[in-house]
Design an enzyme around this catalytic site. Structure first.
Site, PDB file in Angstrom:
ATOM      1  N   CYS A 135       0.718  -1.190  -0.077  1.00  9.35           N
ATOM      2  CA  CYS A 135       0.074   0.015  -0.083  1.00  9.35           C
ATOM      3  C   CYS A 135       0.841   1.243  -0.015  1.00  9.35           C
ATOM      4  CB  CYS A 135      -0.942   0.046   1.295  1.00  9.35           C
ATOM      5  SG  CYS A 135      -0.444   0.125   2.715  1.00  9.35           S
ATOM      6  N   CYS A 136       0.280   2.177  -0.353  1.00  5.11           N
ATOM      7  CA  CYS A 136       0.859   3.745  -0.388  1.00  5.11           C
ATOM      8  C   CYS A 136       2.042   3.536  -1.368  1.00  5.11           C
ATOM      9  CB  CYS A 136       1.363   4.020   0.913  1.00  5.11           C
ATOM     10  SG  CYS A 136       1.955   5.789   1.040  1.00  5.11           S
ATOM     11  N   ILE A 137       3.267   3.955  -0.791  1.00  6.48           N
ATOM     12  CA  ILE A 137       4.565   4.002  -1.951  1.00  6.48           C
ATOM     13  C   ILE A 137       5.063   2.655  -2.250  1.00  6.48           C
ATOM     14  CG2 ILE A 137       6.187   4.304   0.015  1.00  6.48           C
ATOM     15  CD1 ILE A 137       6.159   5.985  -3.623  1.00  6.48           C
TER      16      ILE A 137
END
Length: 224
Positions: A135-137
């Site tokens: 998730c995210c980066i």
């Protein structure tokens, strides 16, 4: 039996480690689904330490494993001891530590390298056809290691809601397919058994980010 899921952290704090809310959401949703989380982190120095009040680096030196232990309440293992045969899935929360401590994405973008231990773990789960949640980066790790994979970091058009949208363009240059999605959604790449969600790549209320991570966790467990 409960699914055993490795959760790999990158420190403690959004600007130099794992994003604490994302890591917590992963652990909460794994618990809610009856899975057993096993937390790991590499025993390496952080790239740098950021004063989260000032948003600036400080002269301090910290260790990724020691800092990650704060989130894990001390119940953590050295990443070097991870045995993929004993686990059903892998999840890596986001935070700049992924781009600074687990890889060199923060300084080199698409030309980055992934740390040796982290690459070995990701390739081992991938080779064993065990699901990986990012998730995210952290989807940039998959984009770098698995050309042709499908991932999402949210939207590929930069705006106030999506301030990091240029990340999607860099990932496309690595040969992956970026799929636009909403913050509450998770994208599944069935061929590579990857599940990704945007989390704090989006300027969204924290409960929506929490919900998106929940969808990612559920899809990972469905594939496990």
């Amino acid at each position: 039996m409960a699914k055993r899921v490795a959760v790999v952290l990158a420190g403690c704090g959004v600007f130099d480690g794992s994003e604490v809310h994302e890591a917590s959401a992963v652990l909460v949703h794994l618990s809610r689904e009856g899975a057993q989380a096993e937390v790991y982190a590499p025993n390496i120095p952080q790239m740098h330490v950021v004063d989260h009040v000032k948003g600036q680096p400080t002269p301090e030196q910290r260790n990724v494993l020691v800092e990650s232990a704060r989130i894990a309440r001390g119940n953590i293992k050295d990443l070097a001891k991870l045995d993929v045969k004993e686990l059903d899935a892998l999840i890596i929360p986001g935070g700049f530590g992924v781009a600074k401590n687990l890889s060199t994405w923060a300084t080199q973008g698409k030309d980055c390298s992934v740390s040796r231990e982290v690459e070995a773990v990701l390739r081992a789960f991938h080779a064993a056809h065990k699901p990986i949640g990012l998730c995210c980066i952290s989807p940039v790790l998959a984009a770098k290691l698995f050309p042709g994979c499908e991932v999402t970091v949210g939207c590929d058009t930069e705006c106030e809601q999506w301030p990091y949208a240029k990340t999607a363009e860099s990932m496309k240059e690595l040969g992956c397919r970026h799929v636009n999605s909403q913050v509450s959604e998770a994208h599944v790449d069935p061929r590579h058994r990857l599940v990704t969600t945007s989390a704090f790549m989006c300027n969204a209320p924290i409960h929506e980010i929490h919900d998106g991570i929940g969808n990612m966790v559920r899809e990972v467990l469905r594939l496990a």
